[in-house]
Scaffold this motif. Structure first.
Motif, PDB file in Angstrom:
ATOM      1  N   CYS A 158     -11.068  21.939   5.121  1.00 52.94           N
ATOM      2  CA  CYS A 158     -11.702  22.981   5.914  1.00 52.94           C
ATOM      3  C   CYS A 158     -13.171  23.139   5.490  1.00 52.94           C
ATOM      4  O   CYS A 158     -13.595  22.565   4.489  1.00 52.94           O
ATOM      5  CB  CYS A 158     -10.966  24.308   5.748  1.00 52.94           C
ATOM      6  N   THR A 159     -13.927  23.931   6.255  1.00 52.59           N
ATOM      7  CA  THR A 159     -15.337  24.158   5.923  1.00 52.59           C
ATOM      8  C   THR A 159     -15.481  25.492   5.197  1.00 52.59           C
ATOM      9  O   THR A 159     -14.911  26.505   5.616  1.00 52.59           O
ATOM     10  CB  THR A 159     -16.191  24.168   7.206  1.00 52.59           C
ATOM     11  N   SER A 164     -20.032  19.791  14.220  1.00 54.09           N
ATOM     12  CA  SER A 164     -18.909  20.604  14.698  1.00 54.09           C
ATOM     13  C   SER A 164     -18.969  22.047  14.186  1.00 54.09           C
ATOM     14  O   SER A 164     -18.042  22.815  14.375  1.00 54.09           O
ATOM     15  CB  SER A 164     -17.591  19.963  14.248  1.00 54.09           C
ATOM     16  N   ILE A 165     -20.064  22.388  13.500  1.00 52.94           N
ATOM     17  CA  ILE A 165     -20.158  23.750  12.945  1.00 52.94           C
ATOM     18  C   ILE A 165     -21.259  24.519  13.672  1.00 52.94           C
ATOM     19  O   ILE A 165     -22.439  24.181  13.569  1.00 52.94           O
ATOM     20  CB  ILE A 165     -20.441  23.701  11.420  1.00 52.94           C
ATOM     21  N   TYR A 204     -19.821  31.217  12.295  1.00 51.59           N
ATOM     22  CA  TYR A 204     -18.776  31.544  11.314  1.00 51.59           C
ATOM     23  C   TYR A 204     -17.358  31.161  11.780  1.00 51.59           C
ATOM     24  O   TYR A 204     -16.446  31.093  10.966  1.00 51.59           O
ATOM     25  CB  TYR A 204     -18.790  33.049  10.998  1.00 51.59           C
ATOM     26  N   GLU A 205     -17.194  30.968  13.078  1.00 53.11           N
ATOM     27  CA  GLU A 205     -15.847  30.635  13.578  1.00 53.11           C
ATOM     28  C   GLU A 205     -15.310  29.357  12.957  1.00 53.11           C
ATOM     29  O   GLU A 205     -14.102  29.170  12.831  1.00 53.11           O
ATOM     30  CB  GLU A 205     -15.870  30.509  15.101  1.00 53.11           C
ATOM     31  N   GLN A 206     -16.207  28.462  12.577  1.00 52.82           N
ATOM     32  CA  GLN A 206     -15.768  27.185  11.989  1.00 52.82           C
ATOM     33  C   GLN A 206     -15.724  27.250  10.458  1.00 52.82           C
ATOM     34  O   GLN A 206     -15.444  26.254   9.800  1.00 52.82           O
ATOM     35  CB  GLN A 206     -16.704  26.051  12.417  1.00 52.82           C
ATOM     36  N   SER A 256     -14.017  28.631   7.116  1.00 52.39           N
ATOM     37  CA  SER A 256     -12.719  29.203   6.731  1.00 52.39           C
ATOM     38  C   SER A 256     -12.827  30.194   5.582  1.00 52.39           C
ATOM     39  O   SER A 256     -11.962  31.058   5.418  1.00 52.39           O
ATOM     40  CB  SER A 256     -11.762  28.092   6.306  1.00 52.39           C
TER      41      SER A 256
END
Lengths: 220, 277
Positions: B55-56, B163-164, B167-169, B171
């Motif tokens: 995860c990020t 892909s970022i 903040y939704e991406q 974790s």
């Protein structure tokens, strides 16, 4: 008008826009205005740093020029500022010594001068705290006695040797301290302070937005 | 002159000498004591353990070089922890003086250990002024607030950031701070965007943040060097914080001994009576 009305107007419009946008989704018109304002704020923030550099340069340069007392230190301040700032601002594509990457002048000065000096300044506090605690931390009143006893047991608890000592006594003192002191009395008091400060900040923000509070412009 | 009168008038340089010895001796004669784990550190460790692999996450270097001794072991251990789970790491700082440089040095050093590549596994966004606007603005678009990384490379050219968006991406956010920026991470990012967050802070700031752990806004808390040492023990990477526990133990015990001595002389010399009269 330029010195009072325009800044109050800017503060009012910016404050209202950001406040209202909180209730709108990001992909709406108001949401996009709010995002633009936030980007502007970061740019304005950058200029305030520049203003700080200009101000410190002017004040120190005047002192150096007029050979005021301690002018040597002020000269050192100026040299330090520009020795760190200029190589950091120049693009790294010109030379590996420029920019802020590892290997650059800025990075070397930061790692081997600035960082150890700041750590040393902070570390000297331990010496002063020890001396001050010895001379001033007295059980003069009931309140100071409670503070003294609490501080002593918490200090013991926060280090392995002290915790090993506390564990010699019955009743799991470390757990008691964590539950009733840190997550009990401390937590309750901190919440009160945080809520009080937040209410104060909210009311001050409202005063600024409505133009009642003008001290930030140098007005009474 | 009695012993207590002499003790009362002791030259402060003797105190400085004692503190100096208490700092140096544990490095020469290391003694290891068991380090107990507080629930707050355990909660932080468990929350990171429960994150999905790859995860990020964000690691925020909101501390000045003056508090490196307390804060850097936290960021180092967190990077070990995240990269064991193969997480993508975004670093940034709201501290103009040194934050981005410390992030750069620490992440690159630990990245080598795990074979992580800049731009694919980690990115250093650097510093941007006005942290309230920065934290809030990243909720909509990270790229609009940080168009480039710390070295000036556009985020659009960094593969990891493809892909970022916001903040939704992300974790998890691990905020390491020696100042009040942690308050804003809670009130803006956690409260408004719901991103889970943990905090590491200096011992002097830690009491304040128990309130945020109590409310669930921080999943856990590392308080000072002791917190960092606990985290090192949990992650299994004993480092400078565990070594520093010996020094901190002796200095704490010395200060307590001095306070007790000072209070005994205060009462023996009858100063409390004089004060009352």
């Amino acid at each position: 008008m330029l010195k009072t009305t325009v800044p109050v107007g800017v503060a009012f419009l910016s404050g209202i826009a950001l406040m209202v946008s909180f209730f709108f989704r990001e992909n709406t018109f108001v949401g996009s205005i709010s995002q633009d304002l936030k980007i502007w704020l970061t740019i304005v923030g950058g200029f305030t740093l520049l203003l700080g550099v200009v101000s410190i340069t002017r004040v120190n340069w005047q002192a150096v020029k007029n050979r005021k007392e301690g002018w040597g230190y002020k000269l050192l301040t100026l040299v330090s500022i520009f020795a760190m700032a200029i190589p950091a601002i120049l693009p790294a594509s010109w030379s590996p010594l420029f920019g802020r990457n590892p290997g650059s002048i800025y990075h070397w000065l930061f790692t081997y001068l600035d960082s150890p000096m700041m750590a040393t300044m902070f570390a000297t506090l331990a010496f002063y705290i020890a001396s001050a605690a010895y001379r001033a931390f007295r059980a003069r009143t009931a309140e100071s006695t409670i503070l003294l006893l609490t501080a002593t047991v918490v200090m013991l608890w926060r280090v392995p040797m002290g915790e090993a000592f506390l564990n010699l006594f019955p009743g799991n003192i470390p757990e008691f301290l964590n539950t009733y002191v840190m997550n009990g009395a401390n937590l309750a008091v901190q919440r009160g302070i945080i809520i009080g400060a937040a209410l104060g900040a909210a009311s001050m923000s409202l005063r600024i937005i409505l133009g009642i509070e003008r001290t930030y412009m140098g007005k009474g | 002159m009695s012993f207590w009168e002499k003790a009362e008038q002791i030259d402060r340089r003797w105190v400085y000498l004692m503190v100096g010895l208490a700092v140096i001796v544990p490095f020469i004669v290391p003694a290891e004591f068991p380090i107990s784990i507080t629930p707050e550190s355990r909660m932080l460790y468990d929350a990171i353990e429960e994150l999905p692999d790859s995860c990020t996450v964000m690691v925020v270097f909101d501390y000045y070089p003056s508090t490196i001794a307390e804060c850097e072991p936290m960021t180092r251990t967190a990077l070990h922890h995240f990269w064991r789970k193969d997480c993508k790491v975004i670093t940034l700082s709201n501290i103009p003086l040194g934050g981005p440089s410390m992030a750069e040095s620490v992440t690159r050093e630990i990245a080598r250990e795990y074979g992580k590549v800049y731009g694919e596994d980690f990115v250093n966004l650097g510093y941007k002024a006005n942290y309230v606007a920065v934290l809030s603005g990243m909720g909509t678009s990270i790229e609009s607030i940080f168009p480039t990384d710390n070295s000036g490379t556009p985020l659009s050219e960094i593969p990891m950031m493809d892909s970022i968006v916001n903040y939704e991406q992300v974790s998890f956010i691990f905020e390491v701070a020696d100042n009040a920026t942690a308050d804003y991470w809670v009130s803006i990012v956690n409260a408004q965007y719901g991103v889970p967050m943990g905090c590491g802070t200096t011992a002097v700031s830690a009491p304040k943040y128990y309130a945020f752990v109590g409310s669930g806004q921080f999943v856990g808390l590392l308080g000072g060097m002791k917190g960092a040492a606990e985290y090192e023990m949990l992650v299994g990477k004993k480092g400078k914080a565990v070594i520093g526990m010996g020094v901190q133990s002796l200095v704490h015990l010395l200060i307590i001994a001095l306070v007790i001595l000072g209070n005994i002389s205060y009462f023996v010399l009858g100063k409390h009576k004089r004060r009352l009269s």
